[in-house]
Design a protein around this motif. Structure first.
Motif, PDB file in Angstrom:
ATOM      1  N   ASN A 130     -74.024 -24.276 -89.246  1.00 51.72           N
ATOM      2  CA  ASN A 130     -72.681 -24.595 -89.750  1.00 51.72           C
ATOM      3  C   ASN A 130     -72.298 -25.999 -89.251  1.00 51.72           C
ATOM      4  OD1 ASN A 130     -70.113 -24.415 -90.868  1.00 51.72           O
ATOM      5  ND2 ASN A 130     -69.268 -23.371 -89.071  1.00 51.72           N
ATOM      6  N   ILE A 159     -70.346 -29.357 -88.926  1.00 52.55           N
ATOM      7  CA  ILE A 159     -68.962 -29.794 -89.090  1.00 52.55           C
ATOM      8  C   ILE A 159     -68.811 -31.221 -88.564  1.00 52.55           C
ATOM      9  CG2 ILE A 159     -67.966 -27.479 -88.964  1.00 52.55           C
ATOM     10  CD1 ILE A 159     -67.301 -28.033 -86.023  1.00 52.55           C
ATOM     11  N   LYS A 200     -65.849 -29.330 -92.845  1.00 56.23           N
ATOM     12  CA  LYS A 200     -67.232 -28.884 -93.012  1.00 56.23           C
ATOM     13  C   LYS A 200     -68.045 -29.925 -93.768  1.00 56.23           C
ATOM     14  CE  LYS A 200     -69.937 -24.929 -94.658  1.00 56.23           C
ATOM     15  NZ  LYS A 200     -69.883 -23.599 -95.326  1.00 56.23           N
TER      16      LYS A 200
END
Length: 261
Positions: free
Chosen positions: A187, A189, A195
């Motif tokens: 994930n 970011i 994001k």
């Protein structure tokens, strides 16, 4: 007849009537004369009462006028005091402003034509941001702290135009940029919490692969740009970085100057 002639003379009815009339008139006149002083005194009392009422009204009006004058004077003094305080604050603000970078920018732009946004010396302007390519090789965390010390942050290249601009500036060198998946694997970011877009085309072949770095004995959780592509890299690896911060908006400086004048 003689007896009539020899008898004392009795007053006639006409004299009695005259006397009675005269006596009545005298009595009436005496009454009116006795009442005259009282009448005059009553008139004088009325005049004095009117004068006293008038004087009282004048005194009341004078007192009201004095109160109004005192209130106006107090209001004027308060206004002048506030005006003086505002002038002192303005002078203090001007003195502080004259010692700032913005003041020198204002003086410079009064003489030369300036863009709407500018950057500090050494920083590059693109769109609404300023970018600095550092020379010191540091870890990702150390680079983040370095950018913060310069009132910036690791670059957020979340638009194609921004990333292409940075690629042009970096040439073939590698630089840290402000993205990581250290919180949650996979994930990615940016520094501002947004994001990294899915399907972004700047990842290199097979990237990010989260390979184990044998040198630093950690997985690769920090973003690096190199050769016009993105790579995940061990966060302890040493590279220079790209810092970013908002460009200085000159119109805000000019507005501030106008307010201080």
């Amino acid at each position: 007849m003689r007896g009539a002639k020899g008898s004392p003379r009795q007053p006639g009815r006409r004299e009695a009537d005259d006397e009675r009339a005269t006596g009545g008139d005298t009595e009436s006149l005496e009454y009116e004369e006795d009442d005259l002083p009282d009448l005059i005194m009553n008139i004088e009392d009325d005049v004095l009462d009117d004068r006293e009422n008038e004087d009282a009204e004048n005194i009341g009006a004078s007192e009201d006028l004095q109160v109004a004058r005192d209130s106006l004077q107090n209001t004027t003094e308060s206004y002048l005091k506030l005006q003086q305080q505002a002038k002192q604050r303005e002078q203090l603000d001007c003195t502080r402003f004259k010692n700032t970078t913005e003041h020198w920018l204002h003086l410079f732009c009064e003489k030369y034509e300036c863009p709407s946004r500018i950057c500090d010396p050494g920083w590059l302007l693109f769109s609404r941001s300023c970018f600095l390519l550092t020379n010191t090789k540091l870890s990702w965390e150390q680079s983040k702290d370095l950018c913060l010390s310069k009132q910036g942050y690791l670059a957020i290249a979340n638009h194609d135009q921004v990333q292409n601009f940075l690629f042009e500036q970096a040439k073939e060198m590698a630089y840290w940029i402000g993205m990581t998946d250290s919180l949650t694997e996979g994930n990615w970011i940016w520094m501002d919490g947004s994001k990294v877009k899915d399907g972004i085309t700047f990842w290199g072949p097979g990237q990010p692969d989260n390979a184990w770095n044998r040198t630093y004995r950690t997985p690769e959780n920090c973003g690096l740009m190199r050769q016009r592509q993105w790579f995940d890299e061990a966060c302890d690896a040493k590279y220079p970085a790209v810092c970013e911060k908002n460009a200085i908006r000159l119109h805000l400086i000019f507005q501030r100057m106008m307010r201080l004048r």
